[in-house]
Every structure is written in structure tokens, then in C-alpha cells.
Motif scaffolding. Structure first.
Motif, PDB file in Angstrom:
ATOM      1  N   SER A   1      44.267  18.462 -11.362  1.00 20.63           N
ATOM      2  CA  SER A   1      44.691  18.011 -12.675  1.00 20.63           C
ATOM      3  C   SER A   1      45.025  16.540 -12.621  1.00 20.63           C
ATOM      4  O   SER A   1      45.484  16.043 -11.604  1.00 20.63           O
ATOM      5  CB  SER A   1      45.930  18.799 -13.128  1.00 20.63           C
ATOM      6  OG  SER A   1      46.471  18.280 -14.315  1.00 20.63           O
ATOM      7  N   THR A   2      44.808  15.842 -13.737  1.00 22.66           N
ATOM      8  CA  THR A   2      45.118  14.418 -13.794  1.00 22.66           C
ATOM      9  C   THR A   2      46.135  14.119 -14.880  1.00 22.66           C
ATOM     10  O   THR A   2      46.318  12.998 -15.269  1.00 22.66           O
ATOM     11  CB  THR A   2      43.846  13.618 -14.085  1.00 22.66           C
ATOM     12  OG1 THR A   2      43.276  14.094 -15.319  1.00 22.66           O
ATOM     13  CG2 THR A   2      42.836  13.755 -12.969  1.00 22.66           C
ATOM     14  N   SER A   3      46.792  15.135 -15.346  1.00 17.07           N
ATOM     15  CA  SER A   3      47.755  14.911 -16.421  1.00 17.07           C
ATOM     16  C   SER A   3      49.057  14.423 -15.861  1.00 17.07           C
ATOM     17  O   SER A   3      49.337  14.542 -14.678  1.00 17.07           O
ATOM     18  CB  SER A   3      47.957  16.220 -17.198  1.00 17.07           C
ATOM     19  OG  SER A   3      48.414  17.251 -16.324  1.00 17.07           O
TER      20      SER A   3
ATOM     21  N   VAL B   1      43.269   7.318 -19.671  1.00 11.64           N
ATOM     22  CA  VAL B   1      42.888   8.723 -19.566  1.00 11.64           C
ATOM     23  C   VAL B   1      41.567   8.893 -20.305  1.00 11.64           C
ATOM     24  O   VAL B   1      41.440   8.505 -21.463  1.00 11.64           O
ATOM     25  CB  VAL B   1      43.959   9.655 -20.168  1.00 11.64           C
ATOM     26  CG1 VAL B   1      43.488  11.111 -20.095  1.00 11.64           C
ATOM     27  CG2 VAL B   1      45.284   9.492 -19.435  1.00 11.64           C
ATOM     28  N   VAL B   2      40.579   9.469 -19.618  1.00 14.68           N
ATOM     29  CA  VAL B   2      39.248   9.652 -20.182  1.00 14.68           C
ATOM     30  C   VAL B   2      38.920  11.142 -20.209  1.00 14.68           C
ATOM     31  O   VAL B   2      39.014  11.818 -19.183  1.00 14.68           O
ATOM     32  CB  VAL B   2      38.178   8.897 -19.363  1.00 14.68           C
ATOM     33  CG1 VAL B   2      36.826   8.959 -20.078  1.00 14.68           C
ATOM     34  CG2 VAL B   2      38.592   7.452 -19.128  1.00 14.68           C
ATOM     35  N   ASP B   3      38.529  11.648 -21.384  1.00 15.60           N
ATOM     36  CA  ASP B   3      38.230  13.070 -21.570  1.00 15.60           C
ATOM     37  C   ASP B   3      36.747  13.248 -21.883  1.00 15.60           C
ATOM     38  O   ASP B   3      36.256  12.803 -22.920  1.00 15.60           O
ATOM     39  CB  ASP B   3      39.082  13.622 -22.716  1.00 15.60           C
ATOM     40  CG  ASP B   3      39.021  15.139 -22.812  1.00 15.60           C
ATOM     41  OD1 ASP B   3      38.006  15.718 -22.392  1.00 15.60           O
ATOM     42  OD2 ASP B   3      39.988  15.744 -23.318  1.00 15.60           O
ATOM     43  N   TYR B   4      36.014  13.908 -20.955  1.00 15.84           N
ATOM     44  CA  TYR B   4      34.571  14.104 -21.091  1.00 15.84           C
ATOM     45  C   TYR B   4      34.202  15.482 -21.629  1.00 15.84           C
ATOM     46  O   TYR B   4      33.026  15.859 -21.606  1.00 15.84           O
ATOM     47  CB  TYR B   4      33.895  13.946 -19.726  1.00 15.84           C
ATOM     48  CG  TYR B   4      33.992  12.585 -19.116  1.00 15.84           C
ATOM     49  CD1 TYR B   4      33.063  11.589 -19.414  1.00 15.84           C
ATOM     50  CD2 TYR B   4      35.007  12.277 -18.204  1.00 15.84           C
ATOM     51  CE1 TYR B   4      33.133  10.342 -18.826  1.00 15.84           C
ATOM     52  CE2 TYR B   4      35.093  11.022 -17.615  1.00 15.84           C
ATOM     53  CZ  TYR B   4      34.147  10.069 -17.931  1.00 15.84           C
ATOM     54  OH  TYR B   4      34.231   8.821 -17.347  1.00 15.84           O
TER      55      TYR B   4
ATOM     56  N   LEU C   1      39.159   8.527 -25.152  1.00 11.79           N
ATOM     57  CA  LEU C   1      40.015   7.878 -24.160  1.00 11.79           C
ATOM     58  C   LEU C   1      41.273   7.289 -24.780  1.00 11.79           C
ATOM     59  O   LEU C   1      41.347   7.044 -25.991  1.00 11.79           O
ATOM     60  CB  LEU C   1      39.247   6.781 -23.423  1.00 11.79           C
ATOM     61  CG  LEU C   1      38.830   5.550 -24.232  1.00 11.79           C
ATOM     62  CD1 LEU C   1      39.866   4.436 -24.078  1.00 11.79           C
ATOM     63  CD2 LEU C   1      37.477   5.057 -23.800  1.00 11.79           C
ATOM     64  N   GLU C   2      42.251   7.093 -23.916  1.00  8.98           N
ATOM     65  CA  GLU C   2      43.501   6.424 -24.297  1.00  8.98           C
ATOM     66  C   GLU C   2      43.832   5.409 -23.215  1.00  8.98           C
ATOM     67  O   GLU C   2      43.865   5.750 -22.031  1.00  8.98           O
ATOM     68  CB  GLU C   2      44.634   7.429 -24.423  1.00  8.98           C
ATOM     69  CG  GLU C   2      45.979   6.795 -24.774  1.00  8.98           C
ATOM     70  CD  GLU C   2      47.091   7.813 -24.860  1.00  8.98           C
ATOM     71  OE1 GLU C   2      47.298   8.365 -25.951  1.00  8.98           O
ATOM     72  OE2 GLU C   2      47.740   8.066 -23.816  1.00  8.98           O
TER      73      GLU C   2
ATOM     74  N   SER D   1      38.723  18.722 -10.848  1.00 11.74           N
ATOM     75  CA  SER D   1      37.665  19.272 -10.007  1.00 11.74           C
ATOM     76  C   SER D   1      36.377  19.486 -10.786  1.00 11.74           C
ATOM     77  O   SER D   1      35.285  19.418 -10.226  1.00 11.74           O
ATOM     78  CB  SER D   1      38.123  20.600  -9.390  1.00 11.74           C
ATOM     79  OG  SER D   1      38.488  21.517 -10.408  1.00 11.74           O
ATOM     80  N   GLU D   2      36.483  19.712 -12.109  1.00  7.61           N
ATOM     81  CA  GLU D   2      35.293  19.874 -12.946  1.00  7.61           C
ATOM     82  C   GLU D   2      34.739  18.529 -13.410  1.00  7.61           C
ATOM     83  O   GLU D   2      33.634  18.469 -13.945  1.00  7.61           O
ATOM     84  CB  GLU D   2      35.612  20.733 -14.176  1.00  7.61           C
ATOM     85  CG  GLU D   2      36.036  22.170 -13.873  1.00  7.61           C
ATOM     86  CD  GLU D   2      37.490  22.259 -13.451  1.00  7.61           C
ATOM     87  OE1 GLU D   2      38.225  21.256 -13.613  1.00  7.61           O
ATOM     88  OE2 GLU D   2      37.882  23.337 -12.939  1.00  7.61           O
ATOM     89  N   GLY D   3      35.503  17.460 -13.228  1.00  8.79           N
ATOM     90  CA  GLY D   3      35.065  16.139 -13.652  1.00  8.79           C
ATOM     91  C   GLY D   3      35.132  15.913 -15.142  1.00  8.79           C
ATOM     92  O   GLY D   3      34.589  14.933 -15.653  1.00  8.79           O
ATOM     93  N   ASP D   4      35.826  16.800 -15.882  1.00  6.59           N
ATOM     94  CA  ASP D   4      35.847  16.664 -17.334  1.00  6.59           C
ATOM     95  C   ASP D   4      37.027  15.841 -17.845  1.00  6.59           C
ATOM     96  O   ASP D   4      37.114  15.534 -19.038  1.00  6.59           O
ATOM     97  CB  ASP D   4      35.849  18.034 -18.010  1.00  6.59           C
ATOM     98  CG  ASP D   4      37.041  18.904 -17.599  1.00  6.59           C
ATOM     99  OD1 ASP D   4      37.810  18.495 -16.686  1.00  6.59           O
ATOM    100  OD2 ASP D   4      37.202  19.994 -18.176  1.00  6.59           O
ATOM    101  N   ARG D   5      37.922  15.458 -16.931  1.00  2.00           N
ATOM    102  CA  ARG D   5      39.075  14.649 -17.331  1.00  2.00           C
ATOM    103  C   ARG D   5      39.450  13.740 -16.165  1.00  2.00           C
ATOM    104  O   ARG D   5      39.629  14.214 -15.035  1.00  2.00           O
ATOM    105  CB  ARG D   5      40.261  15.539 -17.714  1.00  2.00           C
ATOM    106  CG  ARG D   5      41.504  14.769 -18.184  1.00  2.00           C
ATOM    107  CD  ARG D   5      42.611  15.743 -18.532  1.00  2.00           C
ATOM    108  NE  ARG D   5      43.888  15.103 -18.799  1.00  2.00           N
ATOM    109  CZ  ARG D   5      44.251  14.618 -19.983  1.00  2.00           C
ATOM    110  NH1 ARG D   5      43.425  14.704 -21.005  1.00  2.00           N
ATOM    111  NH2 ARG D   5      45.434  14.056 -20.146  1.00  2.00           N
ATOM    112  N   CYS D   6      39.538  12.442 -16.432  1.00  4.18           N
ATOM    113  CA  CYS D   6      39.847  11.480 -15.378  1.00  4.18           C
ATOM    114  C   CYS D   6      40.992  10.566 -15.806  1.00  4.18           C
ATOM    115  O   CYS D   6      41.119  10.222 -16.987  1.00  4.18           O
ATOM    116  CB  CYS D   6      38.628  10.629 -15.049  1.00  4.18           C
ATOM    117  SG  CYS D   6      37.222  11.568 -14.399  1.00  4.18           S
ATOM    118  N   THR D   7      41.784  10.174 -14.843  1.00  3.85           N
ATOM    119  CA  THR D   7      42.852   9.205 -15.069  1.00  3.85           C
ATOM    120  C   THR D   7      42.608   7.998 -14.178  1.00  3.85           C
ATOM    121  O   THR D   7      42.284   8.142 -13.000  1.00  3.85           O
ATOM    122  CB  THR D   7      44.232   9.807 -14.741  1.00  3.85           C
ATOM    123  OG1 THR D   7      44.499  10.896 -15.624  1.00  3.85           O
ATOM    124  CG2 THR D   7      45.327   8.752 -14.915  1.00  3.85           C
TER     125      THR D   7
END
Length: 215
Positions: free
Chosen positions: A213-215, A65-68, A77-78, A44-50
Motif C-alpha cells: 500500500s502507498t497510502s 499520489v498517482v491513481d492508475y 493525481l494529487e 503490488s498491482e501497480g495501480d496506485r503510486c506515491t
């Protein structure tokens, strides 16, 4: 030269990470057939995307997985290719001014006014598989080559010789929302035989609440 073109495109398949979900459908430029889909889910914060990559049958074959959290334009990213058991990573925020992978989409919006006004924007772009960034150049496309309501940009290597040998990337954004609507160029996803593929990716943004969450 083929390796340069493949590495060039790895990071440009990105969408708005401001808590938005999106689906990208990748079609072959050669025959128009659907090659794969990208399902983007952000916190929801846009700081982590899958980003999950599915074949036309709906089977998952890759995940990114992208971590901003440290930087919007230089995320960590991974990328995992489940077909071959390969994992590639890039550490984010490594150097001021460098754009990393999906951070390019944020970079476009940061430089939006410059690009729209017709300025040429040069930047260093770091992609998976390279130790050093590539010198890139982005510019606004001619109005007649862009559909009404869209803003189109051309992205290429900032090298006179290489830019003639490697086809530029074509990006289309919604002129109002500044969301990425279409990508055309070499995909960062190889086909089942391990070959590169030219694709057109059409993005849509389902009106649904983002996942927490995108984990």
C-alpha cells in the motif's frame, strides 16, 4: 514562454508503475549538485503510486499520489507542495487519447515498437495547472547520441515556433526492461527560491519487494 516550459515538464517525471519501487536523484545541469530525490513506491498491482520528494538532507518537501485504476495513460493525481501548502489535482480518464502526467511513461511503452522503428508519435498531454492539453511529439534519438543498451527519445512541443523556444525533453530507457533510466529537462520541482531548474534525473530500481500500500 517561461510558464509554457514549466508546465510542459510537470508530468514527465515518471517511472514504471508495475509494482516497482524506484529512486530518482535530480542533479543540477549547471553545477552537477544534487538538488533533490524522488522516492517512488507503488502497490503490488501497480495501480496506485506515491512519489515523495526529499531535499539533499533527507527532508520531505512534496508528495504526489498517482491513481492508475481508471487508466494507465490518463491517471488521476494529487500533488502537494509542503513548503508552500499548495495542492494541485488532475482528474484522470477525462478524454480518450489524452495522456496525463505520469501516464506518459506507460504511453511510451504502449507506443514502444512505433518509436523504436523510427515513427514520430504525436499525442495530447494534460499537465497540472492547465485546462487544455498540449500538443506534443515524441521521436527516437539518433543511435550515436544514445549509450549502448539504452533507447533514447526526444519529446517536444508539436509547434514549429514554440519547439524552437522551449528545449526538448531527453529520456533514456533500458532497451531490454524498458525502464526509465534518465530524464533531462526542466524539473517540475522549483528550487527553494521558487525558480525553475534544469536537471538530470538518474533512476535506479532497488531489488526489494514492493509495498502493498502507498497510502
Amino acid at each position: 514562454m517561461r510558464s509554457v516550459s514549466l508546465l510542459l515538464l510537470v508530468g514527465l517525471l515518471a517511472v514504471d508503475a508495475n509494482g516497482m519501487n524506484a529512486v530518482g536523484s535530480a542533479y543540477s545541469v549547471e553545477d552537477g549538485e544534487l538538488r533533490y530525490r524522488e522516492i517512488h513506491r507503488c502497490s503490488s498491482e501497480g495501480d496506485r503510486c506515491t512519489v515523495e520528494y526529499e531535499n539533499p538532507e533527507g527532508e520531505l518537501f512534496a508528495r504526489k499520489v498517482v491513481d492508475y485504476q481508471d487508466s494507465l495513460q490518463a491517471p488521476s493525481l494529487e500533488m502537494r507542495d509542503l513548503r508552500h501548502g499548495e495542492t494541485l489535482t488532475v482528474a484522470g480518464g477525462n478524454e480518450a487519447g489524452v495522456v496525463i502526467d505520469a501516464g506518459f511513461d506507460h504511453y511510451v511503452r504502449l507506443r514502444w515498437e512505433q518509436l523504436v522503428s523510427g515513427e514520430t508519435v504525436r499525442f495530447a498531454f494534460l499537465v497540472v495547472g492547465r485546462q487544455q492539453p498540449l500538443d506534443m511529439v515524441a521521436s527516437k534519438a539518433a543511435a550515436e547520441s544514445c549509450a549502448q543498451g539504452r533507447m533514447c527519445f526526444r519529446v517536444a512541443l508539436d509547434n514549429w515556433l514554440l519547439s524552437r523556444l522551449v528545449a526538448p525533453i531527453w529520456l533514456e530507457y533500458d532497451a531490454q526492461s524498458r525502464r526509465l533510466l534518465q530524464f533531462r529537462g526542466v524539473s517540475n520541482i522549483r528550487d527553494a527560491q521558487g525558480r525553475s531548474q534544469q536537471v538530470r534525473i538518474d533512476y535506479r530500481y532497488p531489488e526489494s519487494s514492493p509495498e502493498g500500500s502507498t497510502s
